[in-house]
Design a protein around this motif. Structure first.
Motif: not given
Length: 416
Positions: A220-236
């Motif tokens: 959740r803190m990527p630099l401009p021009g760099e790829p990133t992956k954010i994991r969205l976690t759910f409980e249910g």
């Protein structure tokens, strides 16, 4: 924004005695108590998904968001009137303690915004009293643009290194009041009804009962021009009937990050489901806190929404801790530690320089080289300065880092 529905709400004083005649006397109702970390652009223009509405009245609108050591205040205010913002740091009551701050924004004839800040000190045996807060006035930045009937305010309050504004997710109480320019507020003993809000980095609306959402911090803190992956976690559980998730960035990042819709996965034996949001980030993405939005399609009922703050950081940034008050009776040498935080995953080589007030003097070099070897590492550099006698107040320090062809500048504050 989720809170944009607040545009249809009416502040609790509408239809009663106008707030301008009875300041601070009525209840203050907010559209959404969970306030996201989100950085606006202070240009006097309200862009789409730039501001998170806090409350509205018959003829005004107020917005409020935050980031570490800063709060952002926006609004549409009737011409000839001011916005008065009250903040209670500990949410323990306006007349309690020394943790209360009032900031008044006035649009001057020349189009500039005048800012007046003062603390409310409720600890005196003689009763509450106002105390000037010039450090907040110095560190604040505001833009105002006059229209036909109202004026637009976009402002940032920055903590002048006194530890008043939170650095992490926290609780705070807030109130907005609209006053005529000629209305003075001198009675420190008057109570104010503030609304408690939470400073958060993720929130949700209309989730089915039993479904919880929490993003993981990685990515959740990527630099401009760099790829990133954010994991969205759910409980249910699968019985909740979640069908799919549509995800996109808001505001300036709307067309600078990926947009996709994916089927919602099954929950595992521990009641968890994960969706990885993988995306490139445009090279020209602007620095600041932004918001990632998700829309959950449900088998029964209208869609639910989730939001999480993410940050496009600079390559490096600086931090100076609060320093002890210097001896006022004689000049003295003070060591000023500068912490340099890298947001790169690789090694960073650079040079940092410090600009100090004219009445201060360096006792060593004001340019220092640095190397940060570790991914997103941190390093400390110390500058020595000679401070004058009777030093008191808030002072700006301008820091500049040169890393290759990049030049990163940042203004920080010291308060004695």
């Amino acid at each position: 924004m989720i809170a944009s529905a607040a545009l249809a709400l009416v502040f609790g004083l509408q239809g009663q005695t106008p707030a301008v005649e009875r300041p601070f006397s009525g209840p203050f109702e907010v559209a959404e108590p969970n306030r996201l970390a989100l950085t606006p652009t202070l240009d006097g223009r309200i862009d789409e998904e730039e501001w998170d509405v806090l409350a509205t009245g018959a003829d005004w609108l107020g917005a409020f968001q935050w980031e570490p050591r800063k709060v952002h205040i926006g609004g549409k205010i009737p011409l000839g009137k001011d916005l008065v913002v009250s903040l209670d740091q500990k949410s323990n009551g306006w007349l309690v303690g020394k943790d209360n701050l009032e900031v008044r924004f006035t649009l001057a004839v020349d189009g500039k915004v005048s800012i007046t800040a003062r603390y409310l000190d409720g600890t005196s045996k003689d009763g509450p009293r106002f105390v000037p807060a010039p450090g907040f006035e110095m560190a604040a930045n505001a833009v105002g643009i006059a229209g036909t009937d109202n004026w637009v305010l976009e402002a940032t309050l920055e903590d002048p290194n006194v530890g008043f504004l939170p650095t992490l997710e926290d609780k705070i109480s807030v109130r907005y009041d609209i006053l005529a320019k000629e209305t003075a507020v001198d009675e420190a003993f008057l109570p104010r009804a503030l609304a408690g809000v939470k400073l958060v980095q993720h929130r949700s609306v209309a989730l089915p009962v039993g479904l919880k959402f929490k993003p993981e911090p990685q990515g959740r803190m990527p630099l401009p021009g760099e790829p990133t992956k954010i994991r969205l976690t759910f409980e249910g559980t699968d019985a909740l009937g979640v069908k799919d998730l549509s995800t996109r960035a808001e505001g300036p990042l709307k067309d600078q990050m990926a947009k996709f819709t994916v089927p919602f996965p099954s929950f595992d034996k521990k009641g968890r489901a994960f969706i990885d949001y993988s995306t490139p980030v445009a090279k020209d993405a602007t620095i600041g806190f932004r918001v990632l939005r998700g829309t959950l399609g449900l088998k029964d009922g209208p869609p639910a929404q989730i939001q999480t703050s993410l940050r496009i950081p600079p390559l490096v940034e600086f931090e100076v801790p609060p320093l002890p008050v210097p001896d006022k009776k004689r000049p003295q040498t003070k060591r000023i530690p500068i912490y340099i935080q890298s947001f790169s995953t690789g090694r960073v080589d650079g040079e940092v320089s410090l600009k100090i007030p004219e009445t201060w003097q360096f006792t060593d070099d004001n340019d220092k080289s640095f190397i940060i070897y570790n991914s997103r590492g941190r390093i400390r550099k110390v500058f020595e300065v000679l401070l004058p006698v009777d030093l008191k107040g808030t002072f700006p320090l301008d820091l500049t880092a040169k890393v290759g062809k990049q030049v990163i500048t940042q203004k920080i504050w010291l308060t004695f």
